[in-house]
Design a protein around this motif. Structure first.
Motif, PDB file in Angstrom:
ATOM      1  N   UNK A  34     146.642  20.595  10.263  1.00 16.12           N
ATOM      2  CA  UNK A  34     145.221  20.215  10.340  1.00 16.12           C
ATOM      3  C   UNK A  34     144.993  20.144  11.975  1.00 16.12           C
ATOM      4  N   UNK A  35     143.893  20.599  12.558  1.00 15.53           N
ATOM      5  CA  UNK A  35     143.489  20.316  13.879  1.00 15.53           C
ATOM      6  C   UNK A  35     143.072  18.787  13.705  1.00 15.53           C
ATOM      7  N   UNK A  36     143.071  18.116  14.766  1.00 21.82           N
ATOM      8  CA  UNK A  36     142.540  16.658  14.741  1.00 21.82           C
ATOM      9  C   UNK A  36     141.390  16.564  15.886  1.00 21.82           C
ATOM     10  N   UNK A  37     140.564  15.714  15.637  1.00 23.52           N
ATOM     11  CA  UNK A  37     139.517  15.530  16.524  1.00 23.52           C
ATOM     12  C   UNK A  37     139.118  13.984  16.642  1.00 23.52           C
ATOM     13  N   UNK A  38     138.464  13.401  17.726  1.00 20.70           N
ATOM     14  CA  UNK A  38     137.913  12.292  17.777  1.00 20.70           C
ATOM     15  C   UNK A  38     136.470  12.485  17.979  1.00 20.70           C
ATOM     16  N   UNK A  53     142.121  18.710  19.137  1.00 22.97           N
ATOM     17  CA  UNK A  53     143.444  19.291  19.364  1.00 22.97           C
ATOM     18  C   UNK A  53     143.817  20.232  18.290  1.00 22.97           C
ATOM     19  N   UNK A  54     144.468  21.255  18.541  1.00 22.14           N
ATOM     20  CA  UNK A  54     144.900  22.043  17.462  1.00 22.14           C
ATOM     21  C   UNK A  54     146.384  21.404  16.784  1.00 22.14           C
ATOM     22  N   UNK A  55     146.704  22.206  15.801  1.00 19.13           N
ATOM     23  CA  UNK A  55     147.940  21.716  15.100  1.00 19.13           C
ATOM     24  C   UNK A  55     149.276  21.565  15.952  1.00 19.13           C
ATOM     25  N   UNK A  71     142.107  12.061  27.217  1.00 15.72           N
ATOM     26  CA  UNK A  71     143.214  12.914  27.071  1.00 15.72           C
ATOM     27  C   UNK A  71     143.667  12.716  25.555  1.00 15.72           C
ATOM     28  N   UNK A  72     143.665  14.009  24.875  1.00 19.49           N
ATOM     29  CA  UNK A  72     143.970  13.739  23.303  1.00 19.49           C
ATOM     30  C   UNK A  72     145.374  14.648  23.293  1.00 19.49           C
ATOM     31  N   UNK A  73     146.250  14.003  22.474  1.00 22.50           N
ATOM     32  CA  UNK A  73     147.454  14.380  22.247  1.00 22.50           C
ATOM     33  C   UNK A  73     147.874  14.053  20.823  1.00 22.50           C
ATOM     34  N   UNK A  74     149.051  14.757  20.423  1.00 21.95           N
ATOM     35  CA  UNK A  74     149.438  14.366  19.060  1.00 21.95           C
ATOM     36  C   UNK A  74     151.039  14.579  18.954  1.00 21.95           C
ATOM     37  N   UNK A  75     151.516  13.894  18.032  1.00 18.08           N
ATOM     38  CA  UNK A  75     153.109  13.779  17.588  1.00 18.08           C
ATOM     39  C   UNK A  75     153.108  14.287  16.045  1.00 18.08           C
ATOM     40  N   UNK A  82     146.489  10.775  19.393  1.00 22.75           N
ATOM     41  CA  UNK A  82     146.143   9.829  20.162  1.00 22.75           C
ATOM     42  C   UNK A  82     145.144  10.243  21.014  1.00 22.75           C
ATOM     43  N   UNK A  83     144.228   9.355  21.666  1.00 23.13           N
ATOM     44  CA  UNK A  83     143.112   9.417  22.549  1.00 23.13           C
ATOM     45  C   UNK A  83     143.475   8.376  23.896  1.00 23.13           C
ATOM     46  N   UNK A  84     143.955   8.768  24.940  1.00 27.91           N
ATOM     47  CA  UNK A  84     144.305   8.332  26.020  1.00 27.91           C
ATOM     48  C   UNK A  84     142.655   8.207  26.938  1.00 27.91           C
TER      49      UNK A  84
END
Length: 124
Positions: A34-38, A53-55, A71-75, A82-84
């Protein structure tokens, strides 16, 4: 089905920082990318796109209003995005929603799944 749960919202003074988290559960295995968004929704306003953010995490993009501050990031090992948020402004006050989309190309306008939201309030 994918369940999304946001956390990390709160009250912060203008100029401060917050980090939002979104934990995903359900169909989050490697076969379901999944791509994710805020997104966010301020009182009396429509919900608006914030960041995506892409997968793989290799692609991101942002609304002009937050570019350079958020800044968007993912783990993916933790199924968390995350959204910093730095240099927060009063106008960033809103309920922030996490969203998931089966395709990166549509995450900013028609995601498939939504979280319940977390309140962010920025005081002057």
């Amino acid at each position: 089905q994918v369940q999304l749960v946001e956390s990390g919202g709160g009250l912060v003074q203008a100029g401060g920082s917050l980090r939002l988290s979104c934990a995903a559960s359900g169909r989050t295995g490697s076969s379901s990318s999944y791509a994710m968004g805020w997104f966010r929704q301020a009182p009396g306003k429509e919900r608006e796109f914030v960041a995506a953010i892409s997968w793989s995490g290799g692609n991101t993009f942002y609304a002009d209003s937050v570019k350079g501050r958020f800044t968007i990031s993912r783990d993916n090992a933790k199924n968390t995005v995350y959204l910093q948020m730095n240099s927060l402004k009063v106008e960033d006050t809103a309920v922030y929603y996490c969203a998931a989309a089966t395709r990166y190309s549509v995450v900013s306008n028609s995601p498939n799944y939504w979280g319940q939201g977390t309140q962010v309030t920025v005081s002057s």
